[in-house]
Design a protein around this motif. Structure first.
Motif, short mmCIF file in Angstrom:
data_model
loop_
_atom_site.label_atom_id
_atom_site.label_comp_id
_atom_site.label_asym_id
_atom_site.label_seq_id
_atom_site.Cartn_x
_atom_site.Cartn_y
_atom_site.Cartn_z
N SER A 1 -2.37 13.50 -4.16
CA SER A 1 -3.65 13.10 -3.58
C SER A 1 -3.54 13.05 -2.06
N ASP A 2 -4.38 13.83 -1.39
CA ASP A 2 -4.38 13.84 0.08
C ASP A 2 -4.83 12.50 0.64
N PHE A 3 -5.85 11.90 -0.01
CA PHE A 3 -6.36 10.62 0.48
C PHE A 3 -5.28 9.55 0.40
N MET A 4 -4.57 9.50 -0.75
CA MET A 4 -3.55 8.48 -0.91
C MET A 4 -2.37 8.71 0.04
N GLN A 5 -2.08 9.97 0.33
CA GLN A 5 -1.00 10.24 1.28
C GLN A 5 -1.38 9.79 2.69
N GLN A 6 -2.65 10.01 3.08
CA GLN A 6 -3.11 9.52 4.38
C GLN A 6 -3.14 7.99 4.41
N PHE A 7 -3.54 7.41 3.28
CA PHE A 7 -3.56 5.95 3.17
C PHE A 7 -2.15 5.39 3.30
N SER B 1 2.95 3.55 6.85
CA SER B 1 4.32 4.02 7.06
C SER B 1 4.68 4.14 8.54
N ASP B 2 3.66 4.30 9.38
CA ASP B 2 3.89 4.48 10.82
C ASP B 2 3.97 3.11 11.48
N ILE B 3 5.16 2.53 11.52
CA ILE B 3 5.30 1.17 12.03
C ILE B 3 5.13 1.10 13.55
N SER B 4 5.13 2.25 14.21
CA SER B 4 4.92 2.25 15.66
C SER B 4 3.47 2.54 16.02
N PRO C 1 0.80 -1.23 0.00
CA PRO C 1 0.00 0.00 0.00
C PRO C 1 0.83 1.28 0.00
N ALA C 2 1.91 1.29 0.77
CA ALA C 2 2.76 2.48 0.80
C ALA C 2 3.43 2.71 -0.55
N THR C 3 3.77 1.63 -1.24
CA THR C 3 4.35 1.77 -2.58
C THR C 3 3.35 2.34 -3.55
N ILE C 4 2.09 1.87 -3.47
CA ILE C 4 1.04 2.40 -4.35
C ILE C 4 0.82 3.88 -4.09
N ALA C 5 0.88 4.30 -2.83
CA ALA C 5 0.64 5.70 -2.49
C ALA C 5 1.68 6.63 -3.11
N THR C 6 2.89 6.13 -3.39
CA THR C 6 3.92 6.98 -3.99
C THR C 6 3.59 7.36 -5.42
N PHE C 7 2.66 6.64 -6.06
CA PHE C 7 2.27 6.96 -7.42
C PHE C 7 1.35 8.18 -7.47
N PHE C 8 0.81 8.60 -6.34
CA PHE C 8 -0.15 9.72 -6.29
C PHE C 8 0.33 10.76 -5.29
N PRO C 9 1.42 11.48 -5.62
CA PRO C 9 1.97 12.45 -4.66
C PRO C 9 1.05 13.64 -4.40
#
Length: 438
Positions: A291-297, A302-305, A281-289
């Motif tokens: 898009s606010d929704f994709m960045q939140q997704f 990305s927050d492993i903690s 999912p984080a890799t897919i989000a990089t295709f849409f820099p």
């Protein structure tokens, strides 16, 4: 210690084993050297300065851990072996639901060869897709100033080189498995992880003023490692009785042996599978820099903690533990083998009832093993909340520790088998290492 030294000396006495060990070490050195080769069109000095000032995202830091630092250095092996792992997951999942792949699994060696070929093709496609996302992130992120060629040319050359790099790493892993010692893919991942361990321990000592806290962390680390080894080697022994058979003048059977079922029959693969899924999912989000929704997704993965990430990761580990155990262990085949060899479990009829009995026990012992793996997998998140530095927290438990322990035990057991076949004592005298006792 004397026994360990003697075992090391015995390795060099066996020509085949010596050649396998040296061959494995040589290919691993080639892989480590390749992680320091930067992509064409990237200024390595500028990139290093940008990374030093900006720091590393948690997810990207975790990816970097699995590829030995090549991700942050924009190396030709930046994507590592993870696309191959992802492709293997997809093919195995399709084998459970698609009739064509189920047919290939039943065709023996020829079917396995075809599945391996399809996995390679899918690896190339996944790598090319991930390479596009990596190049976009590198070009339009904070590291964009390190790109010294035109964007279109860099995109083209990055996709080609990254894809070729992953295919080469996949080839190295297959060669190690075939001609070396241990599982090549797992060894490549383990070597990438261990490369960060000395620096992580050094940073933990230098950044912490309280020596007692550091020693306490190391003590907990040792306890967790011992627990992982215990569960990895834990078995449930099922007594098996063999009927007496007279062949010529010799009598066979009539003794009680044991069928060992491992608590963690899936080994390290559930952790690798789950981590590969979490990367997507984080890799897919990089295709849409934009898009606010994709960045939140993407930020959720990305927050492993974070609690959400940890909960989902835990569930995936438990799921893949059961999934891979179902693939690796076939109760029906085990029951048929016992029946052909004249063996039976006391109190259980041969055939279908034996298969159901083994399946029931396997399901029961897999549950605590799966839960334990899930808990260990998310320990780094709790360690970071407790103040452990992010670099050392990855080794404090979680994927890194499970992979290192699992791969090391598997490699030692293969070396042990080579030594025992030639009547040498292995590394683990008097131990309960699977394969030595049974």
């Amino acid at each position: 210690m004397a026994g360990f030294t003697e075992s090391i000396r015995n390795i060099w006495k066996i020509e085949e084993l010596r050649q396998r060990v040296l061959y494995t070490l040589g290919l691993l050195v080639v892989y480590r050297l390749g992680t320091y080769v930067t992509l064409p069109g990237v200024d390595a000095h500028i990139l290093a300065e940008v990374n030093r000032q900006a720091g590393t995202n948690n997810l990207f830091g975790l990816i970097d851990l699995f590829v030995g630092g090549a991700f942050s250095q924009a190396g030709i092996f930046a994507l590592g072996i993870m696309p191959y792992i992802t492709a293997s997951i997809i093919i195995q999942l399709m084998g459970a639901v698609v009739p064509y792949f189920q047919k290939l699994q039943r065709e023996g060696e020829e079917g396995r060869r075809k599945i391996t070929q399809l996995t390679r093709y899918l690896t190339v496609a996944i790598t090319a897709l991930q390479a596009v996302g990596y190049a976009i992130n590198l070009r339009y992120g904070a590291t964009g100033q390190a790109i010294v060629v035109s964007p279109a040319f860099f995109m083209l050359i990055a996709v080609i080189v990254l894809t070729a790099g992953t295919v080469f790493v996949m080839w190295l892993g297959e060669r190690i498995t075939e001609n070396g010692i241990g599982n090549g893919i797992s060894l490549i991942i383990m070597v990438s992880i261990i490369a960060f361990l000395p620096q992580a321990v050094y940073n933990e000592f230098t950044l912490k003023d309280n020596l007692f806290i550091v020693l306490l962390e190391l003590a907990v680390f040792v306890v967790i490692t011992a627990g992982v080894v215990l569960v990895t080697q834990g078995t449930r022994r099922i007594p098996v009785q063999y009927a007496k058979r007279v062949v010529g003048r010799r009598v066979y059977g009539g003794v009680t042996q044991y069928l060992p079922l491992r608590v963690n029959a899936a080994g390290v693969m559930p952790i690798i599978f789950a981590q590969s899924i979490m990367f997507v999912p984080a890799t897919i989000a990089t295709f849409f820099p934009g898009s606010d929704f994709m960045q939140q997704f993407g930020s959720f993965f990305s927050d492993i903690s974070g609690w959400g990430y940890s909960s989902l990761f835990f569930l995936l580990v438990v799921f893949f533990t059961y999934f891979y155990t179902a693939i690796a262990v076939n109760p029906r085949e085990m029951a048929d083998t016992l029946k052909r060899q004249g063996g039976f479990i006391p109190g259980v009829r041969p055939g279908k009832q034996t298969s159901e009995f083994i399946d029931t026990i396997l399901t029961r012992i897999t549950l605590p093993g799966a839960i334990f793996l899930g808990i260990v997998a998310i320990i780094p998140a709790f360690a970071m909340r407790a103040g452990v530095t992010a670099g050392f927290a990855h080794f404090f438990g979680g994927t890194s520790l499970l992979i290192i322990v699992g791969v090391m035990l598997d490699t030692l057991q293969q070396i042990e088998s080579h030594l025992l076949m030639r009547h040498y004592e292995g590394f683990m005298k008097g131990s309960r290492v699977r394969g030595r006792r049974f």
